[in-house]
Write a protein that holds these residues in place. Structure first.
Motif, PDB file in Angstrom:
ATOM      1  N   UNK A   1      40.369   8.350  48.083  1.00 23.09           N
ATOM      2  CA  UNK A   1      39.820   7.733  46.865  1.00 23.09           C
ATOM      3  C   UNK A   1      38.494   8.365  46.459  1.00 23.09           C
ATOM      4  N   UNK A   2      37.609   8.652  47.440  1.00 23.43           N
ATOM      5  CA  UNK A   2      36.269   9.148  47.095  1.00 23.43           C
ATOM      6  C   UNK A   2      36.303  10.577  46.557  1.00 23.43           C
ATOM      7  N   UNK A   3      37.342  11.342  46.888  1.00 25.42           N
ATOM      8  CA  UNK A   3      37.380  12.730  46.413  1.00 25.42           C
ATOM      9  C   UNK A   3      38.332  12.904  45.233  1.00 25.42           C
ATOM     10  N   UNK A   4      38.842  11.796  44.684  1.00 21.11           N
ATOM     11  CA  UNK A   4      39.781  11.917  43.558  1.00 21.11           C
ATOM     12  C   UNK A   4      39.506  10.900  42.460  1.00 21.11           C
ATOM     13  N   UNK A   5      38.288  10.356  42.451  1.00 22.66           N
ATOM     14  CA  UNK A   5      37.949   9.359  41.429  1.00 22.66           C
ATOM     15  C   UNK A   5      38.947   8.209  41.455  1.00 22.66           C
ATOM     16  N   UNK A   6      39.093   7.627  42.659  1.00 19.90           N
ATOM     17  CA  UNK A   6      40.039   6.544  42.912  1.00 19.90           C
ATOM     18  C   UNK A   6      41.459   6.933  42.463  1.00 19.90           C
ATOM     19  N   UNK A   7      41.853   8.131  42.880  1.00 24.18           N
ATOM     20  CA  UNK A   7      43.199   8.671  42.698  1.00 24.18           C
ATOM     21  C   UNK A   7      43.537   8.987  41.242  1.00 24.18           C
ATOM     22  N   UNK A   8      42.548   9.006  40.356  1.00 24.97           N
ATOM     23  CA  UNK A   8      42.815   9.419  38.976  1.00 24.97           C
ATOM     24  C   UNK A   8      42.953  10.932  38.882  1.00 24.97           C
ATOM     25  N   UNK A   9      42.439  11.635  39.894  1.00 24.44           N
ATOM     26  CA  UNK A   9      42.674  13.071  40.008  1.00 24.44           C
ATOM     27  C   UNK A   9      43.514  13.317  41.257  1.00 24.44           C
ATOM     28  N   UNK A  10      44.009  14.526  41.410  1.00 27.45           N
ATOM     29  CA  UNK A  10      44.840  14.832  42.568  1.00 27.45           C
ATOM     30  C   UNK A  10      43.965  14.942  43.820  1.00 27.45           C
ATOM     31  N   UNK A  11      44.394  14.348  44.921  1.00 27.74           N
ATOM     32  CA  UNK A  11      43.665  14.454  46.180  1.00 27.74           C
ATOM     33  C   UNK A  11      43.786  15.894  46.674  1.00 27.74           C
ATOM     34  N   UNK A  12      42.661  16.552  47.011  1.00 24.96           N
ATOM     35  CA  UNK A  12      42.740  17.950  47.477  1.00 24.96           C
ATOM     36  C   UNK A  12      43.651  18.075  48.697  1.00 24.96           C
ATOM     37  N   UNK A  13      44.425  19.154  48.767  1.00 19.85           N
ATOM     38  CA  UNK A  13      45.365  19.313  49.893  1.00 19.85           C
ATOM     39  C   UNK A  13      44.679  19.461  51.238  1.00 19.85           C
ATOM     40  N   UNK A  14      43.389  19.891  51.260  1.00 17.28           N
ATOM     41  CA  UNK A  14      42.716  19.994  52.558  1.00 17.28           C
ATOM     42  C   UNK A  14      42.248  18.634  53.058  1.00 17.28           C
ATOM     43  N   UNK A  15      42.363  17.590  52.217  1.00 22.55           N
ATOM     44  CA  UNK A  15      42.059  16.226  52.648  1.00 22.55           C
ATOM     45  C   UNK A  15      43.336  15.535  53.120  1.00 22.55           C
ATOM     46  N   UNK A  16      44.328  15.500  52.235  1.00 28.72           N
ATOM     47  CA  UNK A  16      45.621  14.921  52.617  1.00 28.72           C
ATOM     48  C   UNK A  16      46.543  16.046  53.099  1.00 28.72           C
ATOM     49  N   UNK A  17      46.253  16.503  54.320  1.00 28.92           N
ATOM     50  CA  UNK A  17      47.112  17.511  54.938  1.00 28.92           C
ATOM     51  C   UNK A  17      48.405  16.845  55.410  1.00 28.92           C
ATOM     52  N   UNK A  18      49.362  17.662  55.825  1.00 29.49           N
ATOM     53  CA  UNK A  18      50.610  17.100  56.343  1.00 29.49           C
ATOM     54  C   UNK A  18      50.359  16.216  57.563  1.00 29.49           C
ATOM     55  N   UNK A  19      49.346  16.602  58.377  1.00 30.71           N
ATOM     56  CA  UNK A  19      49.045  15.794  59.562  1.00 30.71           C
ATOM     57  C   UNK A  19      48.536  14.415  59.159  1.00 30.71           C
TER      58      UNK A  19
END
Length: 995
Positions: free
Chosen positions: A861-879
């Motif tokens: 939420x903090x890196x995507x404006x409460x999910x209004x933008x796409x969460x960066x892939x290095x944050x939501x990795x597959x792990x």
């Protein structure tokens, strides 16, 4: 014989024998008696109470032969009673002010409904659908009266009501009160539901440009006649009491303004409508005169409404042009110009135009804002409170407790402002003797309540004080002060030299010791000690308070001072200064340290250097709590002094370990990496373990994210921390009393034997340094052989991947350290998504799945404006996604598992299908189907629900799969947009669930 008498005679002749009570009641209802009663100068009971009696009798339920309660019958008797109630209201000229004051809401509702009924308004007809201009004048007026009352009742119900003190409890009375309360609430509920219609009816009435008529006793008599006897007079023109069109508009505008003003609390734009109506009312009253109105208007209340509307509808552009203090104060509160607000209150102390209640309400609002975290308002609250207090004094009111609380700790600035307000609030040439006497008494009592002589002197030497108090009054005040404390001499100015303060006369030792404990004024502390040592030479006064603590490294030197007075003074000044530092009272700490420095400079170079070191630490604290908190770099002079302390080579100087820690942390926090890595002297690195650690940290941060061959410093730092975390048999305690979390063994590098946790957890604040330390400990946590769930961290790859002797590391303490360190880091920056992921991984590793999901979602939420933008892939990795899937699975939220399987780079159909087969799911199940964009999963859902015979859920899945944006023939951009939109909505729904 009147029409009612004839009706009564007919009713009596055709009625069977009735009980005596009914016969008596019929007798007292003679119209002649009623008219005679109304003609009395002051009838008893008052006319309005007759309405209550008549309607109560008319609404009494009847009992049939089977003893069953029946509604009130519509017979001649009850119709007469209702007509008589209407006649009483007509006698009062239908004045709603009088009726509302004396009748309850249920009674007045019944009366006005009877008026509508007798005025030929069809029952069940919506008033808003009726054209008032086409109705007979009395009928239109009846509708207006009802809707005006409805609006007024809604407005009145919004005001706070003072609870009446109940008498002795009586069951029947309490039941009656409760029934009336419930009935009133039901009526209010209906009125509020119909409020919009009532407003439209009254707005329509403003368009009528004709006079109307209200029923009188005569018109009511005509209506009560037999239909054949009415000549049409009541239906058409001039029957009844004439109310002019302008009077109607005046009353309706006022009532509409009141309801609009009430609605403005939830819709500020409505205040404009309220303003328009009130000013129209004001204009009509000025034009026609208030004496001509049949229905009166409270002009004071109208003026208050107009003033409030002017304030609430004023814009910031014309705020400076507002004429009234109310408008100016509202503008200042709205724009945050609080100094102008203080100026307005100060000016009003001369004019006294603002009511006491308004002044107190503004102060309460300021206190509320200050309590919500706006520390800048503390000074404004004090200044407004002082203005209010001086205003109260001049008007002879009691001083508010808030002023006493704010003045518990007076200061020079507070006294100066108080005297400024007192001087500006009274014009001695024009002020009355009473006002002068009140102000003089206030200043005199203020002096008597002061303990600090400097403050007393400030007040007693002020020009206003000298003018208000005569010579004999001032002498009397001085005598009173002397009786209270023999040391007080208002005629003596404070002495400025530290060594020239004369010792005063002796007083009780216990009182002096008490003052010594409380005082933070170094000059006063010395004077008290001189007096105490003049009374006895046997006591060690530095021991009288257990709160006075000086580190052992200093205590041994201070207690070696031979002169007992000097020893006590140095010890107490340093102890109080350190205490003020601990509670962040840096102003008093600086005064105490400066006095101590001046004292020890004369006889001890060693203690002089100690005080210089403590003042350096104090300056670091002051900067970090002040300009540094907002990101302002420290002055170059402070940085030079920090370097000078670290490079200091004076022998035999007692040093506190915390100062070295703070200095190194200070350089790291302000990115002085160049000095730490290149300019720091080599002997300093070899002798000071904190400088060594700081150099390794600075070099590692400087190289990030450099190539592998440049990470020698990272390896050195790794080895140092591994050595710190090595196991020994016992905890070790430092000189300052702190106990380490990590059990340690003797380290050849000499790094951090007892307080490295304090260094890591309390001093370091620079994000890159914290990230480096955090990733190191995470890596150290992950290298253990029995680890099941790794913790992810930024820059984790720079650290070695193994330890030669795993058994030597206390991994239990390392795990605790990681938890403490990430918790501390999040207090520095709660929005660092990499730290949030680490916190989530920790909870995941300890099987706290709900908490883990909370932090995984917060990181996104903090890196995507409460999910209004796409969460960066290095944050939501597959792990991370897989761990979120596992959390949901173990929480039995299987539909969420299936949706999260779509987030993986390769959709995990096996896990998704297995999750959807679970029937014991704790999430919202089919309501989540709208977040699925993978057609294969939706097709499987359709098949699964068909197989189970779940028709409704199958239809939901079919509806989801049938959306055009999921069509496989769509361009890739459309499909990605559809997936992104569903990701956003799903993650937002999850966040609301777990936050």
């Amino acid at each position: 014989m009147s029409a009612e008498a004839a009706d009564r005679e007919a009713a009596t002749s055709s009625r069977p024998c009735t009980p005596p009570q009914t016969s008596w009641f019929e007798f007292v209802l003679e119209e002649a008696l009623l008219e005679q009663h109304l003609q009395k100068p002051s009838p008893d009971p008052p006319p309005v109470q007759l309405i209550v009696q008549f309607l109560e009798q008319a609404s009494k339920p009847s009992v049939n032969e089977q003893n069953q309660v029946q509604p009130p019958p519509d017979n001649k008797r009850n119709r007469i009673l209702k007509l008589l109630a209407l006649k009483v209201a007509a006698h009062l000229k239908w004045d709603l002010d009088v009726l509302e004051k004396s009748l309850s809401v249920p009674v007045l509702n019944m009366l006005l409904n009877e008026l509508l009924c007798i005025s030929k308004v069809p029952p069940g007809t919506k008033h808003v659908d009726v054209d008032l201009s086409s109705l007979p004048p009395t009928t239109a007026m009846a509708i207006l009266l009802y809707n005006r009352w409805a609006i007024r009742t809604i407005v009145q119900s919004s005001f706070p009501v003072k609870q009446v003190k109940p008498g002795p409890p009586q069951l029947n009375v309490m039941n009656q009160i409760q029934q009336e309360k419930e009935l009133t609430e039901n009526i209010l509920k209906v009125l509020k539901e119909q409020a919009a219609d009532s407003i439209l009816v009254l707005e329509g009435a403003l368009k009528l440009n004709k006079d109307l008529y209200v029923h009188t006793i005569r018109t009511l008599d005509l209506l009560a006649m037999e239909p054949g006897m009415v000549n049409g007079e009541t239906e058409s023109s001039t029957a009844g009491l004439k109310i002019s069109a302008e009077e109607i508009q005046c009353q309706v505008c006022y009532d509409l303004g009141a309801i609009y003003f009430q609605q403005g609390s939830t819709n500020a734009a409505v205040h404009e409508k309220a303003k328009e109506k009130f000013f129209k009312t004001k204009e009509l009253i000025a034009k026609n005169g208030s004496s001509s109105l049949h229905l009166t208007i409270d002009e004071e209340r109208l003026a208050g409404y107009c003033q409030a509307c002017e304030v609430l509808t004023s814009s910031s552009d014309d705020a400076s042009q507002q004429a009234t203090p109310y408008s100016q104060i509202h503008s200042c509160m709205k724009s945050g110009k609080y100094q102008d607000l203080v100026k307005i209150f100060l000016e009003d102390n001369l004019t006294l135009s603002l009511p006491e209640q308004f002044r107190q309400s503004v102060l309460r609002e300021l206190f509320q804002k200050a309590q919500q975290g706006n520390d800048a308002l503390d000074e404004v609250c004090f200044k407004v409170c002082v203005c209010n207090t001086v205003c109260d004094v001049l008007q002879g009111r009691i001083i508010d407790i808030q002023f006493c609380q704010l003045f518990l700790k007076p200061s020079k600035e507070k006294i100066d402002f108080l005297l400024e307000v007192c001087s500006g609030s009274i014009n001695l040439e024009n002020a009355s003797e009473e006002m002068k006497r009140r102000m003089a008494a206030f200043l005199k009592n203020l002096c008597l309540g002061m303990e600090d002589l400097q403050f007393v002197f400030m007040i007693s030497s002020h020009e206003l004080f000298i003018k208000l108090l005569k010579d004999d009054e001032r002498k009397l005040l001085i005598d009173q002060m002397r009786k209270r404390s023999p040391r007080v001499n208002l005629c003596t100015k404070p002495v400025t030299s530290f060594y020239d303060i004369p010792a005063s006369a002796s007083v009780n030792i216990g009182q002096l010791e008490h003052q010594l404990i409380l005082s933070v004024d170094p000059w006063r502390i010395r004077q008290i000690l001189i007096e105490l040592h003049g009374m006895t030479s046997e006591r060690q006064f530095w021991t009288i308070s257990s709160k006075w603590e000086v580190p052992n490294v200093y205590g041994n030197v201070i207690l070696g001072i031979k002169d007992s007075l000097t020893r006590d003074l140095v010890y107490i000044l340093m102890a109080k200064g350190l205490h003020c530092c601990a509670i962040k009272d840096f102003v008093h700490a600086k005064q105490l340290f400066a006095a101590c420095l001046e004292l020890v400079t004369e006889f001890s170079p060693k203690l002089r250097q100690v005080m210089l070191n403590e003042m350096l630490l104090l300056d670091i604290y002051t900067h970090e709590a002040g300009p540094g908190a907002s990101g302002e770099r420290p002055p170059s002079d402070l940085i030079s002094r920090v370097r000078g302390y670290l490079e200091m080579r004076v022998p035999d100087i007692p040093l506190r370990q915390v100062i070295a820690e703070e200095c190194v942390a200070f350089l790291l926090n302000w990115s002085e990496n160049e000095y730490l890595t290149m300019q720091v002297p080599l002997p300093l690195v070899q002798t000071n373990p904190y400088v060594k650690l700081g150099q390794l940290l600075a070099a590692t941060c400087k190289e990030l994210p450099g190539p592998k061959e440049s990470r020698r410093t990272a390896k050195d730092l790794w080895e140092v921390v591994v050595q710190i975390c090595s196991v020994s048999n016992q905890h070790k305690r430092g000189n300052d009393g702190r106990v380490s979390l990590i059990k340690h063994r003797e380290s050849t590098l000499g790094i951090m034997y007892s307080s490295w946790e304090y260094f890591f957890f309390s001093l370091l604040q620079e994000p890159l340094v914290l990230t480096t330390i955090l990733s190191l400990f995470v890596k150290l946590h992950n290298v253990r052989e029995d680890i099941v769930n790794d913790i992810a961290a930024e820059h984790i790859s720079i650290w070695p991947s193994s330890i030669p002797n795993l058994q030597s590391v206390d991994f239990e303490a390392v795990a605790i350290t990681v938890k403490e360190l990430v918790s501390y880091a999040l207090t520095i920056n709660a929005n660092n998504h990499f730290w949030l992921i680490i916190q989530a991984d920790i909870y995941f590793a300890t099987n706290q799945y709900s908490a883990a999901l909370h932090y995984y979602l917060q990181a996104g939420a903090v890196c995507s404006d409460f999910f209004n933008k796409m969460v960066p892939p290095d944050v939501y990795t597959d792990q991370v996604i897989k761990r979120m899937i596992k959390c949901c699975s173990l929480l039995n939220c299987h539909t969420q598992v299936a949706i999260l399987c779509q987030f993986l780079r390769e959709v995990d159909y096996k896990t998704a299908f297995k999750a959807l087969q679970e029937q014991n799911s704790h999430d919202a199940m089919d309501s989540y189907y709208e977040y699925i964009w993978d057609v294969t999963i939706l097709e499987y859902l359709t098949y699964l629900h068909h197989k189970r015979g779940e028709t409704d859920k199958r239809q939901i899945a079919i509806k989801a799969i049938g959306q055009t944006e999921l069509n496989a023939s769509n361009p890739e951009e459309v499909l990605q947009l559809a997936a992104q939109r569903r990701k956003k909505k799903f993650l937002q729904a999850m966040a609301k669930l777990y936050f």
